[in-house]
Design an enzyme around this catalytic site. Structure first.
Site, short mmCIF file in Angstrom:
data_model
loop_
_atom_site.label_atom_id
_atom_site.label_comp_id
_atom_site.label_asym_id
_atom_site.label_seq_id
_atom_site.Cartn_x
_atom_site.Cartn_y
_atom_site.Cartn_z
CB CYS A 33 -0.91 0.01 1.22
SG CYS A 33 0.03 0.07 2.75
CB CYS A 104 -2.15 -3.06 8.21
SG CYS A 104 -3.25 -2.74 6.82
FE1 FES Z 1 -1.33 0.57 4.32
FE2 FES Z 1 -2.84 -0.47 6.20
S1 FES Z 1 -3.42 -0.02 4.17
S2 FES Z 1 -0.75 0.01 6.33
#
Ligand code: FES
Length: 209
Positions: A33, A104
């Site tokens: 992400c 995450c």
């Molecule tokens: Fe990037 Fe959770 S979506 S750390």
């Protein structure tokens, strides 16, 4: 979509902040992400117990919650005990996470392991056999292509990473033409990032078109 505990740790995170003159300090990012975590450790030099741990997250609610609970779980453990922690330990402690948010918690644990590794290398106690391709890739993600503003793994300059523990040779396959504006800087940064790791004797760089 989040458990009560995730909400609790997101809204009132523990151990947020910095440690001045920390014994170990890392910035880890998630390829999934693009989010980042800064982690700081204070370690007892004799017992190797994590005496203090603080973080700053530039990630989502799940990352703040997982990093927060990870710091509580790691505090008071020796670095060898903390190295055994898994992302599933923190997701369990939070009462679970939605599948799309598991990465995450992986970022939280990766940051912890990278910080411990950082400490071990600085103190000459890192074991060469702990080096593997994923550690090397994660280090190389800190080398930027300044022209694009992204790291050399993400932009595809690093095509392949291999490590031979016996010889201590790292073999890199790089897509980096010598006409690249930052050719010398990037090669220098690569040496800086991984050349000092105990157990690495040589970095072999091969270039492809
Ligand atoms: Fe990037 Fe959770 S979506 S750390």
């Amino acid at each position: 979509m989040y458990s009560k505990k995730v909400i609790e740790y997101f809204t009132k995170p523990k151990n947020v902040g910095e440690i001045q003159k920390a014994d170990a300090q890392v910035t880890e990012g998630s390829l999934a992400c693009g989010d980042m975590v800064n982690l700081y450790l204070r370690i007892d030099p004799k017992t190797k117990v994590i005496k203090d741990i603080k973080f700053k997250s530039y990630g989502c609610a799940a990352n703040i919650a997982t990093t927060s609970i990870m710091t509580e779980m790691a505090k008071g453990k020796t670095i060898d005990q903390a190295k055994k922690m898994q992302f599933s330990d923190v997701t369990k402690a939070l009462g679970g996470l939605p599948p799309m948010k598991i990465h995450c918690s992986v970022l939280a644990i990766d940051a912890l392991k990278a910080a411990i590794r950082n400490y071990e290398e600085k103190h000459g106690i890192a074991k060469p056999e702990d080096i593997n391709e994923s550690i090397l890739r994660s280090r190389l993600r800190h080398v930027m292509d300044p022209g694009i503003g992204k790291d050399i793994v993400t932009v595809g300059i690093v095509q392949d990473v291999k490590f031979d523990a016996k010889s201590g040779i790292v073999s890199l396959m790089l897509r980096l033409p010598n006409t690249h504006q930052f050719y010398d800087n990037i090669l220098h940064e690569i040496d800086e990032r991984i050349g000092f790791i105990p157990g690495i004797k040589k970095i072999d760089k091969k270039f492809i078109e």
